[in-house]
Design a protein around this motif. Structure first.
Motif, PDB file in Angstrom:
ATOM      1  N   THR A 606      36.762  18.040  29.943  1.00  0.00           N
ATOM      2  CA  THR A 606      35.691  18.302  28.976  1.00  0.00           C
ATOM      3  C   THR A 606      34.766  19.402  29.473  1.00  0.00           C
ATOM      4  O   THR A 606      34.390  20.314  28.722  1.00  0.00           O
ATOM      5  CB  THR A 606      34.882  17.016  28.710  1.00  0.00           C
ATOM      6  OG1 THR A 606      35.739  16.039  28.116  1.00  0.00           O
ATOM      7  CG2 THR A 606      33.706  17.279  27.786  1.00  0.00           C
ATOM      8  N   LEU A 607      34.394  19.340  30.745  1.00  0.00           N
ATOM      9  CA  LEU A 607      33.520  20.363  31.319  1.00  0.00           C
ATOM     10  C   LEU A 607      34.204  21.727  31.347  1.00  0.00           C
ATOM     11  O   LEU A 607      33.577  22.757  31.062  1.00  0.00           O
ATOM     12  CB  LEU A 607      33.106  19.954  32.739  1.00  0.00           C
ATOM     13  CG  LEU A 607      32.248  18.688  32.867  1.00  0.00           C
ATOM     14  CD1 LEU A 607      32.060  18.324  34.333  1.00  0.00           C
ATOM     15  CD2 LEU A 607      30.897  18.871  32.184  1.00  0.00           C
ATOM     16  N   ARG A 609      36.641  22.804  29.373  1.00  0.00           N
ATOM     17  CA  ARG A 609      36.745  23.338  28.014  1.00  0.00           C
ATOM     18  C   ARG A 609      35.402  23.918  27.554  1.00  0.00           C
ATOM     19  O   ARG A 609      35.341  24.982  26.935  1.00  0.00           O
ATOM     20  CB  ARG A 609      37.186  22.234  27.047  1.00  0.00           C
ATOM     21  CG  ARG A 609      38.607  21.737  27.258  1.00  0.00           C
ATOM     22  CD  ARG A 609      39.027  20.811  26.111  1.00  0.00           C
ATOM     23  NE  ARG A 609      40.254  20.094  26.409  1.00  0.00           N
ATOM     24  CZ  ARG A 609      40.309  18.812  26.755  1.00  0.00           C
ATOM     25  NH1 ARG A 609      39.194  18.093  26.835  1.00  0.00           N
ATOM     26  NH2 ARG A 609      41.462  18.236  27.004  1.00  0.00           N
ATOM     27  N   ALA A 610      34.321  23.199  27.847  1.00  0.00           N
ATOM     28  CA  ALA A 610      33.003  23.626  27.377  1.00  0.00           C
ATOM     29  C   ALA A 610      32.542  24.905  28.061  1.00  0.00           C
ATOM     30  O   ALA A 610      31.973  25.795  27.419  1.00  0.00           O
ATOM     31  CB  ALA A 610      31.990  22.511  27.609  1.00  0.00           C
ATOM     32  N   LYS A 611      32.765  25.013  29.359  1.00  0.00           N
ATOM     33  CA  LYS A 611      32.222  26.145  30.114  1.00  0.00           C
ATOM     34  C   LYS A 611      33.087  27.392  30.005  1.00  0.00           C
ATOM     35  O   LYS A 611      32.575  28.515  29.914  1.00  0.00           O
ATOM     36  CB  LYS A 611      32.043  25.764  31.586  1.00  0.00           C
ATOM     37  CG  LYS A 611      31.349  26.840  32.404  1.00  0.00           C
ATOM     38  CD  LYS A 611      31.014  26.354  33.791  1.00  0.00           C
ATOM     39  CE  LYS A 611      30.298  27.435  34.609  1.00  0.00           C
ATOM     40  NZ  LYS A 611      28.992  27.791  34.052  1.00  0.00           N
ATOM     41  N   LEU A 613      35.969  27.749  27.826  1.00  0.00           N
ATOM     42  CA  LEU A 613      36.721  27.873  26.577  1.00  0.00           C
ATOM     43  C   LEU A 613      38.219  27.954  26.845  1.00  0.00           C
ATOM     44  O   LEU A 613      38.950  28.720  26.210  1.00  0.00           O
ATOM     45  CB  LEU A 613      36.247  29.096  25.787  1.00  0.00           C
ATOM     46  CG  LEU A 613      34.747  29.123  25.433  1.00  0.00           C
ATOM     47  CD1 LEU A 613      34.410  30.377  24.646  1.00  0.00           C
ATOM     48  CD2 LEU A 613      34.343  27.870  24.670  1.00  0.00           C
ATOM     49  N   ASP A 615      41.791  25.809  26.979  1.00  0.00           N
ATOM     50  CA  ASP A 615      42.392  24.610  26.378  1.00  0.00           C
ATOM     51  C   ASP A 615      43.046  23.763  27.471  1.00  0.00           C
ATOM     52  O   ASP A 615      44.262  23.713  27.600  1.00  0.00           O
ATOM     53  CB  ASP A 615      43.416  25.009  25.316  1.00  0.00           C
ATOM     54  CG  ASP A 615      43.962  23.786  24.575  1.00  0.00           C
ATOM     55  OD1 ASP A 615      43.304  22.729  24.610  1.00  0.00           O
ATOM     56  OD2 ASP A 615      45.042  23.904  23.971  1.00  0.00           O
TER      57      ASP A 615
END
Length: 642
Positions: A606-607, A609-611, A613, A615
């Motif tokens: 999750t981190l 993907r968020a930071k 971008l 997949d």
């Protein structure tokens, strides 16, 4: 820490590398490159002690090893039941290994519950040693056996060794003035003696240990030694064990040095003591007992001679409160806990962020939520460590990757806390805490210099020329504020959780100042100097497997298996989770696919993907046990082929 040199891919079974037939009817000796043994019984049968002693002798013999203790949360779980089974698995080899092994080659089952709870993990052909004395009708019914598995043919695919361990132990101790119940307690030592004979383990260390452990009860000490020797002699004389096994020392697996076997919690405790000595600061631990972190409190309490002070508080909040007070007073301050305790400590962690004082918060993660699975492992506190406080309260996060690496991770967490004046979260877990492996004792000149300079006088000049002390005037490189010891003349300053004015440290409700202070604290954490992430990619792979914490061993073992089978896959492992290494984004974007195995539901993914971008594909497990190498290898192979 075990060296990660090139070695054969980890396999489930030990490979036979030689066989020696002794003359004169003596028993054969078979040489193996690795063995996985699991001791299993009731939580009161001493399986953890038995496994620990076998491990100690294996370490002294020079094998590489990895262990997996597994026990119920109850102090005395219901005897003879499946939930009450306690086990200890040991993987040892003549080369570099990384995990406790996927499937045991040998199972020692002290009762029907132990057999039933563990039989599903055994490959066909594995050896099973069972204590036949416990296979009574009532004991079989208690765990749901409709018939006796020792008699009904259900174990025909295994090499079964029925041994009346209890009877043999009682017989061996009949000369001692012990009740039958007291004599029966030594059956674990009989089993240890038998396994020590089977695998040519040294015996002197165990006998010395037993004499020391029961020094105040010499009769019990002598009885345990006698039971241990009786088990060894039984293996030597019985016809049921026609072959013994040798696993040579792992002479090529380790760099030159002095080694000892060490668990993660012990390594972490030693790392904290070493950090305090390298910083020339007293070590203070404020803690409340909680599984699986309590061993750190127990160990540190033994080392007053190194300037260690331990305080067992009445609750989690008092523990961290005392630790933060010690940090204010100039100590290397530590609080140890697990996930539920971190929740209770969150307000004080936020206070430490505001005060900008060095504080080590050690979280030995376990299964959650709430009380969860106290004796099982998980790495599901990452998001709590990152964000589990009110307001913008950034905290650096460090995670060790092996039991021995807990020593180095403690030193690194201390470096960050002392250099940048910030609380630091150190995320170990139950697998690392209780597991063990060989550790090379470092030379003194290899250790970092962690010494700090306390504020000693005024550091700011006012417009009228007056020299004053500003508690929030920062180092331009690290953004750390000065560390002023209370009682130093002229350095008096306010503390507390209400927002501070930049520089002066006075109470401030000014919106612009608050915005500045929030951004400054974040910038301080973002600017922490951490090494770049290293990528192991010898073949120019398109798929990267990214891990953190204790998944290192299973991931690396799985990667070795895949490469041995001709697959191309890259591997990287994170120690620093906040801030991330500066080159991580570039590394991730260099691969078509990124797979993140975690013992949670995808927190690092999750981190990522968020930071960045990216997949990132999660592969998750939350069953309280570490990944198996074979399981991960299959998942990674699927990712490569997809």
């Amino acid at each position: 820490m075990t060296s990660q040199v090139s070695s054969p891919a980890e396999q489930t079974d030990g490979t036979v590398v030689g066989e020696q037939r002794k003359p004169g009817g003596a028993k054969d000796v078979r040489r193996l490159d690795r063995v996985i043994i699991r001791f299993a019984g009731d939580s009161g049968d001493g399986m953890q002690l038995t496994g620990d002693r076998f491990t100690s002798e294996t370490a002294s013999f020079g094998n590489d090893l990895s262990t997996l203790p597994n026990f119920p949360a109850e102090i005395r779980a219901p005897a003879g039941t499946l939930p009450g089974v306690s086990s200890f698995q040991l993987h040892f080899a003549d080369h570099d290994i990384l995990t406790p092994g996927d499937a045991p080659n040998v199972l020692v089952a002290m009762n029907p519950a132990a057999l039933k709870a563990n039989i599903g993990d055994l490959p066909r052909g594995a050896e099973i040693i069972v204590n036949t004395d416990e296979f009574t009708k009532r004991a079989l019914q208690k765990v749901g056996y409709a018939s006796d598995p020792l008699q009904d043919g259900s174990l025909d695919g295994y090499s079964l060794h029925p041994v009346p361990l209890t009877t043999l132990t009682v017989e061996a101790l009949k000369e001692f003035d012990l009740s039958r119940k007291e004599a029966e307690r030594s059956k674990n030592m009989f089993a240890l003696g038998l396994l020590s004979w089977m695998y040519h383990r040294p015996t002197e260390g165990t006998e010395k240990f037993l004499k020391s452990k029961f020094a105040k009860k010499p009769d019990i000490a002598r009885a345990n030694v006698a039971a241990f020797r009786a088990g060894w002699n039984f293996g030597e004389t019985t016809e049921d064990f026609a072959v013994s096994y040798e696993v040579a020392p792992a002479t090529k697996a380790f760099p030159v040095g002095t080694y000892r076997n060490i668990s993660g919690n012990l390594a972490l405790a030693y790392g904290l003591i070493t950090a305090s000595r390298q910083a020339d600061l007293p070590l203070f631990l404020g803690s409340y007992p909680i599984t699986p972190a309590s061993d750190i409190l127990h160990e540190l309490s033994k080392h007053k001679n190194f300037g260690v002070r331990t305080f067992q508080a009445e609750d989690e909040i008092a523990g961290i409160g005392a630790a933060l007070g010690a940090a204010f007073g100039g100590s290397l301050a530590v609080t140890t806990t697990s996930g539920p305790g971190v929740a209770l400590k969150s307000e004080t962690i936020g206070l430490a962020v505001s005060l900008e004082l060095p504080l080590l918060v050690v979280d030995i993660q376990r299964g959650g939520p709430s009380t969860g699975l106290p004796t099982k492992t998980e790495q599901a506190d990452l998001l709590q460590a990152m964000y589990g406080r009110n307001g913008e309260a950034p905290v650096p996060v460090v995670a060790p990757q092996t039991p021995a690496d807990c020593f180095d991770a403690a030193l690194e967490a201390a470096r960050i806390a002392l250099t940048y004046r910030t609380p630091v979260m150190l995320l170990s877990d139950g697998y690392l805490a209780n597991g063990s492996e060989p550790w090379r004792i470092p030379d003194l000149d290899e250790l970092p210099d962690l010494r700090v300079r306390f504020a000693s006088g005024p550091n700011h000049t006012l417009e009228d020329g007056t020299e004053v002390f500003w508690p929030y005037k920062r180092d331009p490189k690290t953004l750390a504020r000065p560390w002023a010891i209370p009682g130093t003349p002229g350095l008096e300053h306010r503390i507390g959780g209400i927002e501070k004015q930049d520089g002066t440290g006075n109470i401030s409700y000014d919106p612009a100042n608050h915005d500045f202070m929030v951004r400054t604290r974040q910038a301080k954490v973002d600017g922490i100097d951490v090494p770049g992430v290293e990528v192991d990619d010898p073949h120019g792979a398109k798929t990267l497997v990214l891990g953190w914490g204790s998944t290192y061993g299973p991931i690396t073992a799985a990667v070795r298996r895949l490469r041995a089978a001709g697959e191309s896959i890259a591997q990287a492992h994170l120690r620093h989770l906040n801030p991330f290494p500066r080159n991580l984004g570039t590394v991730l974007k260099g691969y078509d696919k990124v797979v993140v195995p975690e013992m949670n539901l995808g927190q690092l993914a999750t981190l990522i993907r968020a930071k960045y971008l990216v997949d990132a594909h999660s592969y998750n497990q939350v069953n309280g046990m570490p990944f198996k190498a074979e399981q991960l290898a299959a998942a990674l192979k699927e990712a490569i082929d997809d």
